[in-house]
Design a protein around this motif. Structure first.
Motif, PDB file in Angstrom:
ATOM      1  N   GLU A   8      -6.656   3.220  -0.851  1.00  0.00           N
ATOM      2  CA  GLU A   8      -7.248   2.355  -1.866  1.00  0.00           C
ATOM      3  C   GLU A   8      -6.120   1.824  -2.723  1.00  0.00           C
ATOM      4  OE1 GLU A   8      -9.577   4.479  -4.795  1.00  0.00           O
ATOM      5  OE2 GLU A   8      -8.544   6.354  -4.307  1.00  0.00           O
ATOM      6  N   LEU A   9      -6.404   0.827  -3.541  1.00  0.00           N
ATOM      7  CA  LEU A   9      -5.379   0.186  -4.358  1.00  0.00           C
ATOM      8  C   LEU A   9      -5.507   0.618  -5.807  1.00  0.00           C
ATOM      9  CD1 LEU A   9      -5.652  -3.408  -2.838  1.00  0.00           C
ATOM     10  CD2 LEU A   9      -4.033  -1.602  -2.229  1.00  0.00           C
ATOM     11  N   GLY A  10      -4.348   0.696  -6.485  1.00  0.00           N
ATOM     12  CA  GLY A  10      -4.330   1.099  -7.889  1.00  0.00           C
ATOM     13  C   GLY A  10      -2.934   1.485  -8.311  1.00  0.00           C
ATOM     14  N   GLN A  11      -2.838   2.247  -9.385  1.00  0.00           N
ATOM     15  CA  GLN A  11      -1.537   2.712  -9.843  1.00  0.00           C
ATOM     16  C   GLN A  11      -0.952   3.703  -8.829  1.00  0.00           C
ATOM     17  OE1 GLN A  11       0.295   1.602 -12.342  1.00  0.00           O
ATOM     18  NE2 GLN A  11      -1.332   0.119 -12.792  1.00  0.00           N
ATOM     19  N   PRO A  12       0.358   3.578  -8.528  1.00  0.00           N
ATOM     20  CA  PRO A  12       0.943   4.379  -7.450  1.00  0.00           C
ATOM     21  C   PRO A  12       0.666   5.874  -7.549  1.00  0.00           C
ATOM     22  CG  PRO A  12       2.488   2.704  -8.161  1.00  0.00           C
ATOM     23  CD  PRO A  12       1.332   2.626  -9.113  1.00  0.00           C
ATOM     24  N   ASN A  13       0.807   6.455  -8.741  1.00  0.00           N
ATOM     25  CA  ASN A  13       0.626   7.915  -8.856  1.00  0.00           C
ATOM     26  C   ASN A  13      -0.835   8.338  -8.730  1.00  0.00           C
ATOM     27  OD1 ASN A  13      -0.221   6.906 -11.303  1.00  0.00           O
ATOM     28  ND2 ASN A  13       0.822   8.441 -12.548  1.00  0.00           N
ATOM     29  N   GLU A  14      -1.748   7.368  -8.679  1.00  0.00           N
ATOM     30  CA  GLU A  14      -3.169   7.693  -8.540  1.00  0.00           C
ATOM     31  C   GLU A  14      -3.684   7.481  -7.116  1.00  0.00           C
ATOM     32  OE1 GLU A  14      -5.102   5.233 -11.396  1.00  0.00           O
ATOM     33  OE2 GLU A  14      -4.315   6.316 -13.138  1.00  0.00           O
ATOM     34  N   VAL A  15      -3.034   6.591  -6.363  1.00  0.00           N
ATOM     35  CA  VAL A  15      -3.599   6.222  -5.053  1.00  0.00           C
ATOM     36  C   VAL A  15      -2.745   6.637  -3.859  1.00  0.00           C
ATOM     37  CG1 VAL A  15      -4.923   4.309  -6.010  1.00  0.00           C
ATOM     38  CG2 VAL A  15      -2.589   3.887  -5.195  1.00  0.00           C
ATOM     39  N   LEU A  16      -1.470   6.952  -4.062  1.00  0.00           N
ATOM     40  CA  LEU A  16      -0.638   7.389  -2.946  1.00  0.00           C
ATOM     41  C   LEU A  16      -1.002   8.822  -2.558  1.00  0.00           C
ATOM     42  CD1 LEU A  16       2.842   5.903  -3.914  1.00  0.00           C
ATOM     43  CD2 LEU A  16       1.628   5.455  -1.784  1.00  0.00           C
ATOM     44  N   ARG A  17      -1.148   9.072  -1.267  1.00  0.00           N
ATOM     45  CA  ARG A  17      -1.479  10.407  -0.764  1.00  0.00           C
ATOM     46  C   ARG A  17      -0.466  10.804   0.304  1.00  0.00           C
ATOM     47  NH1 ARG A  17      -7.880   9.531   0.729  1.00  0.00           N
ATOM     48  NH2 ARG A  17      -8.549   8.602  -1.263  1.00  0.00           N
ATOM     49  N   LEU A  18       0.061  12.002   0.188  1.00  0.00           N
ATOM     50  CA  LEU A  18       0.977  12.536   1.194  1.00  0.00           C
ATOM     51  C   LEU A  18       0.161  13.210   2.284  1.00  0.00           C
ATOM     52  CD1 LEU A  18       3.942  12.927   1.978  1.00  0.00           C
ATOM     53  CD2 LEU A  18       3.919  15.083   0.690  1.00  0.00           C
ATOM     54  N   GLU A  19       0.259  12.698   3.517  1.00  0.00           N
ATOM     55  CA  GLU A  19      -0.607  13.140   4.601  1.00  0.00           C
ATOM     56  C   GLU A  19       0.189  13.407   5.870  1.00  0.00           C
ATOM     57  OE1 GLU A  19      -4.547  10.504   3.312  1.00  0.00           O
ATOM     58  OE2 GLU A  19      -3.384   9.954   5.084  1.00  0.00           O
ATOM     59  N   GLU A  20      -0.391  14.236   6.732  1.00  0.00           N
ATOM     60  CA  GLU A  20       0.094  14.405   8.092  1.00  0.00           C
ATOM     61  C   GLU A  20      -0.562  13.344   8.962  1.00  0.00           C
ATOM     62  OE1 GLU A  20       2.171  16.582   9.500  1.00  0.00           O
ATOM     63  OE2 GLU A  20       2.601  17.899   7.801  1.00  0.00           O
ATOM     64  N   ARG A  21       0.254  12.682   9.785  1.00  0.00           N
ATOM     65  CA  ARG A  21      -0.312  11.675  10.680  1.00  0.00           C
ATOM     66  C   ARG A  21       0.563  11.561  11.917  1.00  0.00           C
ATOM     67  NH1 ARG A  21       2.047   6.613   9.870  1.00  0.00           N
ATOM     68  NH2 ARG A  21       3.493   6.446   8.127  1.00  0.00           N
ATOM     69  N   PRO A  22       0.087  10.932  12.981  1.00  0.00           N
ATOM     70  CA  PRO A  22       0.870  10.835  14.214  1.00  0.00           C
ATOM     71  C   PRO A  22       2.166  10.050  14.002  1.00  0.00           C
ATOM     72  CG  PRO A  22      -1.428  10.292  14.609  1.00  0.00           C
ATOM     73  CD  PRO A  22      -1.258  10.355  13.129  1.00  0.00           C
ATOM     74  N   ASP A  23       3.203  10.435  14.755  1.00  0.00           N
ATOM     75  CA  ASP A  23       4.432   9.656  14.725  1.00  0.00           C
ATOM     76  C   ASP A  23       4.147   8.245  15.215  1.00  0.00           C
ATOM     77  OD1 ASP A  23       5.574  12.014  13.993  1.00  0.00           O
ATOM     78  OD2 ASP A  23       6.726  12.309  15.838  1.00  0.00           O
ATOM     79  N   PRO A  24       4.746   7.214  14.603  1.00  0.00           N
ATOM     80  CA  PRO A  24       4.506   5.835  15.053  1.00  0.00           C
ATOM     81  C   PRO A  24       5.190   5.561  16.382  1.00  0.00           C
ATOM     82  CG  PRO A  24       6.198   5.862  13.361  1.00  0.00           C
ATOM     83  CD  PRO A  24       5.673   7.264  13.451  1.00  0.00           C
ATOM     84  N   ARG A  25       4.682   4.593  17.102  1.00  0.00           N
ATOM     85  CA  ARG A  25       5.268   4.151  18.367  1.00  0.00           C
ATOM     86  C   ARG A  25       5.649   2.678  18.235  1.00  0.00           C
ATOM     87  NH1 ARG A  25       4.397   7.166  22.784  1.00  0.00           N
ATOM     88  NH2 ARG A  25       6.271   6.024  23.458  1.00  0.00           N
ATOM     89  N   PRO A  26       6.747   2.275  18.855  1.00  0.00           N
ATOM     90  CA  PRO A  26       7.176   0.873  18.718  1.00  0.00           C
ATOM     91  C   PRO A  26       6.428  -0.044  19.665  1.00  0.00           C
ATOM     92  CG  PRO A  26       8.732   2.060  20.094  1.00  0.00           C
ATOM     93  CD  PRO A  26       7.709   3.080  19.636  1.00  0.00           C
ATOM     94  N   GLU A  27       6.126  -1.240  19.194  1.00  0.00           N
ATOM     95  CA  GLU A  27       5.643  -2.307  20.052  1.00  0.00           C
ATOM     96  C   GLU A  27       6.843  -3.066  20.606  1.00  0.00           C
ATOM     97  OE1 GLU A  27       2.878  -4.697  17.924  1.00  0.00           O
ATOM     98  OE2 GLU A  27       1.534  -3.021  17.439  1.00  0.00           O
ATOM     99  N   SER A  28       6.604  -4.042  21.426  1.00  0.00           N
ATOM    100  CA  SER A  28       7.689  -4.843  21.979  1.00  0.00           C
ATOM    101  C   SER A  28       8.497  -5.481  20.854  1.00  0.00           C
ATOM    102  CB  SER A  28       7.126  -5.931  22.889  1.00  0.00           C
ATOM    103  OG  SER A  28       8.156  -6.751  23.399  1.00  0.00           O
ATOM    104  N   GLY A  29       9.806  -5.369  20.957  1.00  0.00           N
ATOM    105  CA  GLY A  29      10.681  -5.949  19.942  1.00  0.00           C
ATOM    106  C   GLY A  29      10.858  -5.087  18.711  1.00  0.00           C
TER     107      GLY A  29
END
Length: 328
Positions: A8-29
Motif C-alpha cells: 500500500e502507499l503512504g509514509q515509508p516507515n508505515e507502509v514498507l514491510r520486510l518480507e521473505e520472497r522468492p529470488d527474482p529471475r531475469p527476463e531477456s536483456g
C-alpha cells in the motif's frame, strides 16, 4: 531472500514491510545481482507515497539505485559476466532494497574500483544528474559562480563536487550548522545557512551584484522564486526537482526582463533518447573518481533491517549526504 515491499502507499516507515520472497529471475536483456549497496534516493520516498511519475503495480520493492555483484544473466545479455561488480538503476518491481535485485543489462555500468560499494552505488543517479545538468544543460564554465540548493543532500553534494571539478566557484545553501559543515567539507567556497542568512544577499555580495551564473535547484517553491532575485545576466536556473513539495509558477516576464534561462532536466529521458551519452558521462565520472576529484559522501551505511527508518528520515530531510543499505 529478504526484501522490503510495498503493498500500500503512504509514509515509508508505515507502509514498507520486510518480507521473505522468492529470488527474482531475469527476463531477456536483464541481469540479477546480489545487492552490495543501495542508496536511498528521494524518488524512493515518492514511490512509497505514490507521488513519483513512475507508478509500479503493487506490490513492489523500491530502491532505484544500487551497486551489485552479477549472479545470473538473462537471454541476449553480452559484455557482462557473473561476478562483475556493477552500478546502475534497478528494474522495478525488483528494486535494490532487498538481498537480490534485477537490472536491465544496458543500464548496468562497471563500478569504479576506487570506491566502496556504498560510494559506488551512490555514483549513478545523483552524479549523472549533476553531470548532465551542469555540463549539457547549463554549460557551466570555469570561473562562473554556481549556486547549489540543498547542498548537503545527496543531489546537492554531488553538484558541489562536480562544480568544483569544473572550475566554478560554488555557493552552497543548507539548513542548519551541521549541514553547513558538511557543505564546507565537500568543497563549497561559500556556505549559507538559510535558517539565519538570506542567500540572495550573500550571492549578490559575493559576486559584486552580478548574481549566480548557474542555480542548481532540487527544491522548488520559494527557493526557486528567491533564486530569480540573484540570477546573473544570461544566467541559467536548473530545475532538478521539487523536494520542498511545491512546484513554482515562473514569472516568464521576469525571465525576459533579466535575460536568464529556465532549464529543465529530466535525466531519466537520456536513458531512452540518448543512452550513449549516459555511457560517456559514466566514463567521465569514473575518471573523476579515480583522480579523487569526486567521491560520494555516504553518511550512514544501514543494515537491511533498518532501511525503512532511513527512507523516512531522508523524506523528512533529516540526513546529509547519502544514506545507504550496505550488505555487512
Amino acid at each position: 531472500m529478504q526484501g522490503w515491499q510495498l503493498h500500500e502507499l503512504g509514509q515509508p516507515n508505515e507502509v514498507l514491510r520486510l518480507e521473505e520472497r522468492p529470488d527474482p529471475r531475469p527476463e531477456s536483456g536483464q541481469i540479477v545481482v546480489r545487492v552490495l549497496a543501495s542508496p536511498i534516493n528521494f524518488p524512493d520516498v515518492l514511490l512509497c507515497r505514490g507521488e513519483y511519475q513512475l507508478k509500479p503495480e503493487l506490490p513492489f520493492t523500491p530502491g532505484v539505485e544500487l551497486c551489485g555483484e552479477v549472479v545470473e544473466l538473462g537471454a541476449d545479455v553480452t559484455g557482462i559476466s557473473p561476478g562483475d561488480r556493477v552500478i546502475g538503476g534497478a528494474a522495478l518491481p525488483h528494486g535494490g532494497f532487498a538481498e537480490f535485485a534485477v537490472m536491465d543489462a544496458n543500464r548496468a555500468f562497471p563500478a569504479p574500483e576506487a570506491l566502496s560499494d556504498a560510494e559506488a552505488g551512490s555514483m549513478f543517479i545523483g552524479y549523472q544528474t549533476g553531470w548532465f545538468g551542469l555540463h549539457r544543460r547549463a554549460a557551466l564554465q570555469p570561473g562562473e559562480t554556481l549556486l547549489v540548493h540543498a547542498a548537503a543532500g545527496g543531489v546537492g553534494s554531488a553538484a558541489i563536487q562536480l562544480g568544483k571539478a569544473a572550475g566554478a566557484r560554488v555557493i552552497g545553501v543548507v539548513g542548519g550548522e551541521k549541514k553547513a559543515e558538511v557543505a564546507r567539507q565537500l568543497g563549497a567556497d561559500i556556505v549559507v545557512d538559510r535558517h539565519s542568512e538570506d542567500f540572495v544577499g550573500v550571492v549578490k555580495e559575493a559576486t559584486g551584484g552580478r548574481g549566480a551564473d548557474v542555480v542548481y535547484d532540487p527544491v522548488g517553491g520559494e527557493t526557486y522564486t528567491r533564486s530569480t532575485k540573484c540570477i546573473a545576466f544570461e544566467g541559467r536556473i536548473l530545475i532538478i526537482g521539487f523536494a520542498g513539495g511545491t512546484i513554482p509558477t515562473p514569472g516568464l516576464n521576469h525571465a525576459l526582463i533579466k535575460n536568464y534561462s529556465i532549464v529543465g532536466l529530466h535525466w531519466g529521458l537520456y536513458n531512452e533518447r540518448d543512452p550513449e551519452s549516459v555511457r560517456r558521462a559514466h566514463a567521465e565520472l569514473v575518471g573523476l573518481a579515480e583522480k579523487g576529484a569526486v567521491r560520494p559522501l555516504v553518511s550512514e551505511a544501514l543494515p537491511l533491517e533498518q532501511l525503512a527508518e532511513g527512507v523516512q528520515r531522508v523524506g523528512d530531510g533529516h540526513t546529509v549526504g547519502r544514506v545507504a543499505y550496505a550488505r555487512g
